[in-house]
Design a protein around this motif. Structure first.
Motif, mmCIF file in Angstrom:
data_model
loop_
_atom_site.group_PDB
_atom_site.id
_atom_site.type_symbol
_atom_site.label_atom_id
_atom_site.label_comp_id
_atom_site.label_asym_id
_atom_site.label_seq_id
_atom_site.Cartn_x
_atom_site.Cartn_y
_atom_site.Cartn_z
ATOM 1 N N SER A 15 0.826 -1.200 0.000
ATOM 2 C CA SER A 15 0.000 0.000 0.000
ATOM 3 C C SER A 15 0.862 1.253 0.000
ATOM 4 O O SER A 15 1.829 1.357 0.773
ATOM 5 N N LEU A 16 0.520 2.210 -0.870
ATOM 6 C CA LEU A 16 1.279 3.461 -0.944
ATOM 7 C C LEU A 16 1.239 4.205 0.385
ATOM 8 O O LEU A 16 2.235 4.800 0.807
ATOM 9 N N VAL A 17 0.084 4.162 1.070
ATOM 10 C CA VAL A 17 -0.040 4.853 2.357
ATOM 11 C C VAL A 17 0.927 4.262 3.379
ATOM 12 O O VAL A 17 1.583 4.994 4.131
ATOM 13 N N LEU A 18 1.045 2.930 3.404
ATOM 14 C CA LEU A 18 1.980 2.284 4.335
ATOM 15 C C LEU A 18 3.418 2.690 4.020
ATOM 16 O O LEU A 18 4.227 2.937 4.923
ATOM 17 N N ARG A 19 3.735 2.762 2.730
ATOM 18 C CA ARG A 19 5.083 3.170 2.345
ATOM 19 C C ARG A 19 5.355 4.623 2.757
ATOM 20 O O ARG A 19 6.459 4.965 3.184
ATOM 21 N N ILE A 20 4.318 5.477 2.654
ATOM 22 C CA ILE A 20 4.473 6.879 3.048
ATOM 23 C C ILE A 20 4.671 6.991 4.554
ATOM 24 O O ILE A 20 5.509 7.767 5.032
ATOM 25 N N VAL A 21 3.907 6.215 5.324
ATOM 26 C CA VAL A 21 4.066 6.217 6.783
ATOM 27 C C VAL A 21 5.480 5.770 7.149
ATOM 28 O O VAL A 21 6.119 6.327 8.057
ATOM 29 N N VAL A 34 20.440 12.690 12.896
ATOM 30 C CA VAL A 34 21.532 13.176 12.031
ATOM 31 C C VAL A 34 21.068 14.400 11.226
ATOM 32 O O VAL A 34 20.994 14.362 9.989
ATOM 33 N N PRO A 35 20.731 15.500 11.912
ATOM 34 C CA PRO A 35 20.220 16.686 11.189
ATOM 35 C C PRO A 35 21.219 17.280 10.206
ATOM 36 O O PRO A 35 20.837 18.047 9.325
ATOM 37 N N GLN A 36 22.504 16.920 10.346
ATOM 38 C CA GLN A 36 23.521 17.463 9.439
ATOM 39 C C GLN A 36 23.482 16.808 8.061
ATOM 40 O O GLN A 36 24.108 17.307 7.123
ATOM 41 N N TRP A 37 22.767 15.712 7.913
ATOM 42 C CA TRP A 37 22.669 15.042 6.607
ATOM 43 C C TRP A 37 21.659 15.768 5.720
ATOM 44 O O TRP A 37 20.600 15.246 5.381
ATOM 45 N N THR A 38 21.971 16.968 5.346
ATOM 46 C CA THR A 38 21.011 17.802 4.606
ATOM 47 C C THR A 38 20.666 17.249 3.231
ATOM 48 O O THR A 38 19.647 17.631 2.645
ATOM 49 N N TRP A 39 21.512 16.363 2.703
ATOM 50 C CA TRP A 39 21.240 15.801 1.378
ATOM 51 C C TRP A 39 19.947 15.002 1.349
ATOM 52 O O TRP A 39 19.331 14.835 0.295
ATOM 53 N N ILE A 40 19.486 14.530 2.516
ATOM 54 C CA ILE A 40 18.235 13.761 2.557
ATOM 55 C C ILE A 40 17.064 14.653 2.155
ATOM 56 O O ILE A 40 16.112 14.211 1.503
ATOM 57 N N GLY A 41 17.115 15.912 2.537
ATOM 58 C CA GLY A 41 16.029 16.837 2.219
ATOM 59 C C GLY A 41 15.866 17.087 0.742
ATOM 60 O O GLY A 41 14.793 17.533 0.293
ATOM 61 N N ILE A 42 16.917 16.808 -0.045
ATOM 62 C CA ILE A 42 16.839 17.023 -1.494
ATOM 63 C C ILE A 42 15.749 16.156 -2.117
ATOM 64 O O ILE A 42 15.086 16.552 -3.079
ATOM 65 N N MET A 43 15.532 14.960 -1.544
ATOM 66 C CA MET A 43 14.495 14.077 -2.082
ATOM 67 C C MET A 43 13.113 14.712 -1.937
ATOM 68 O O MET A 43 12.263 14.569 -2.816
ATOM 69 N N GLY A 44 12.879 15.410 -0.844
ATOM 70 C CA GLY A 44 11.605 16.096 -0.651
ATOM 71 C C GLY A 44 11.422 17.229 -1.634
ATOM 72 O O GLY A 44 10.354 17.400 -2.232
ATOM 73 N N ALA A 189 6.550 9.000 -3.737
ATOM 74 C CA ALA A 189 6.060 9.770 -2.587
ATOM 75 C C ALA A 189 6.719 9.377 -1.262
ATOM 76 O O ALA A 189 7.039 10.254 -0.449
ATOM 77 N N PRO A 190 6.925 8.077 -0.968
ATOM 78 C CA PRO A 190 7.561 7.729 0.317
ATOM 79 C C PRO A 190 8.922 8.387 0.514
ATOM 80 O O PRO A 190 9.245 8.863 1.606
ATOM 81 N N GLN A 257 -0.658 13.164 2.327
ATOM 82 C CA GLN A 257 0.393 13.639 1.425
ATOM 83 C C GLN A 257 0.379 15.160 1.306
ATOM 84 O O GLN A 257 1.435 15.790 1.223
ATOM 85 N N ALA A 258 -0.823 15.758 1.322
ATOM 86 C CA ALA A 258 -0.910 17.217 1.260
ATOM 87 C C ALA A 258 -0.273 17.856 2.488
ATOM 88 O O ALA A 258 0.277 18.955 2.414
ATOM 89 N N PHE A 259 -0.349 17.163 3.628
ATOM 90 C CA PHE A 259 0.251 17.665 4.866
ATOM 91 C C PHE A 259 1.740 17.920 4.675
ATOM 92 O O PHE A 259 2.294 18.892 5.203
ATOM 93 N N PHE A 260 2.398 17.063 3.909
ATOM 94 C CA PHE A 260 3.843 17.179 3.741
ATOM 95 C C PHE A 260 4.237 18.005 2.516
ATOM 96 O O PHE A 260 5.259 18.695 2.541
ATOM 97 N N THR A 261 3.442 17.950 1.457
ATOM 98 C CA THR A 261 3.784 18.765 0.286
ATOM 99 C C THR A 261 3.469 20.235 0.524
ATOM 100 O O THR A 261 4.088 21.122 -0.058
#
Length: 405
Positions: A15-21, A34-44, A189-190, A257-261
């Protein structure tokens, strides 16, 4: 190799919802650890950018095709869904008025912020009219959904009147290809949610709750009341059936999903996919969903009303019932002109404050506070707005089916 293929197959079958959770949980943990790993935010950033990029093209083609192929019964459904959009937005503003009177909030107003905002309601309508007749190619490139809807409807009518069936079939094939492309984007989306949550948690932590907790509770409380009480009540009155199974599905698959986008525009493809899953008429929802992303703004009405009344309470301005009712009407109309991007509703707070003779410098301080708590406020606002687009679209179609047997 076969093992890798099996893993990918199982991943996409889940389920896409489970993957998003799962992405939500992983992103939160990484943001704290690890807040210093800023590269993770690039995916968002990449995920939201991809949705924003493809959504205008999707809407432009789908609306034109839907109008070209529309049956005679769509008009009544559009009347119903538009009535629901406007009514729910007005009720949201009234809910915010009542909440602000029962639980008055004051703000610490210090430094003003210099930013361009609409000065009066006439400015909002002027902007809407200007955006409506913007160059259609520019409207698509700039994600101007008012302009996209206007030109797509005109082109759809022209296709309906003049185009041959092979031409309409060709445009339909293009529409199907774009829709498939959108589905591919949504499958990521996940990872996008993981990046978005990581950025929010690593940048803000939990401090945002302590400084402006009372204001956030009032905003979120009013929005939850709209989502869980008043919107279902509209559905119940119309259809005389339990609204909550549909409501919870919309909140789970659209609102989450709208909560995060934090963008109604970016959530348009997700809402269309949910409408298809619900078995709704594509000719109807392909117009009503982007229309809802433009004018169905319950959360924006709550934000405009609560923030402007908080400024009024802080400045010691007496607000009568008549003034509060007028504010609700103003907030409803202004919310319909709110841009479907993060923080769009906050820029209309100074306009609402002007009706209490509160200056722009003071009002803009409230806007600054709004941006500080926006990581929560705007997320909940967008979740309410976007999920109710699907909720009311489905309600309008179910009502039409019931009415016509």
């Amino acid at each position: 190799m076969k093992k890798d293929i099996k893993i990918f197959t199982k991943w996409f079958e889940m389920s896409l919802v489970l993957r998003i959770v799962g992405g939500l949980i992983v992103g939160s943990c990484l943001g704290l650890l690890v807040p210093q790993w800023t590269w993770i935010g690039i995916m968002g950033i990449a995920f939201v950018s991809a949705l924003k990029a493809i959504a205008p093209v999707l809407v432009a083609v789908l609306v034109a095709v839907s109008i070209a192929k529309a049956g005679n019964g769509l008009g009544s459904r559009f009347q119903v869904v538009i009535s629901q959009y406007i009514l729910s937005t007005f009720i949201a503003a009234m809910c915010a008025v009542v909440g602000s009177f029962l639980f008055p909030v004051t703000l610490k107003l210090t430094d003003a912020v210099d930013q361009s905002v609409p000065g009066a309601l006439s400015d909002v309508f002027s902007n809407l009219l200007t955006n409506m007749v913007t160059n259609p190619v520019m409207s698509i490139s700039q994600a101007n959904y008012i302009g996209i809807l206007f030109w797509s409807i005109l082109i759809g009518i022209a296709l309906r009147m003049k185009a041959s069936q092979p031409t309409i079939s060709l445009v339909q094939d293009i529409s199907d290809a774009i829709t498939l492309t959108v589905r591919w984007v949504i499958e990521f989306a996940p990872f996008g949610v993981m990046g978005l949550v990581f950025t929010s948690v690593s940048d803000n932590g939990l401090n945002v709750f302590s400084t402006y907790g009372q204001l956030m509770l009032l905003l979120i409380g009013c929005m939850l009341a709209c989502a869980l009480i008043f919107n279902p009540l509209i559905y119940l009155v119309m259809l005389r059936r339990n609204p909550y199974p549909l409501l919870f599905l919309c909140l789970k698959e659209s609102g989450l999903q709208a909560f995060f986008t934090r963008s109604s525009a970016a959530n348009i493809p997700i809402n269309m996919a949910l409408c298809k899953k619900l078995g709704l008429d594509e000719n109807f929802y392909s117009v009503s969903i982007p229309l809802g992303a433009t004018i169905n703004m319950d959360g924006a009405a709550v934000t405009i009303t609560v923030m402007s009344l908080a400024v009024a309470h802080t400045m010691g301005v007496e607000v009568s019932f008549a003034s509060a009712l007028f504010l609700s009407v103003i907030a409803t109309l202004a919310a319909c002109g709110t841009s479907g991007v993060a923080g769009g509703s906050l820029l209309l707070v100074p306009m609402a404050c002007s009706f209490f003779n509160i200056g722009n410098d003071v009002a803009m301080q409230a806007v600054a506070i709004g941006f500080i708590i926006g990581v929560i406020q705007d997320s909940v606002e967008t979740a309410l707005n976007s999920s109710s687009d699907v909720f009311f679209t489905a309600a309008a179609e179910y009502y039409d089916r019931k009415k016509n047997g």
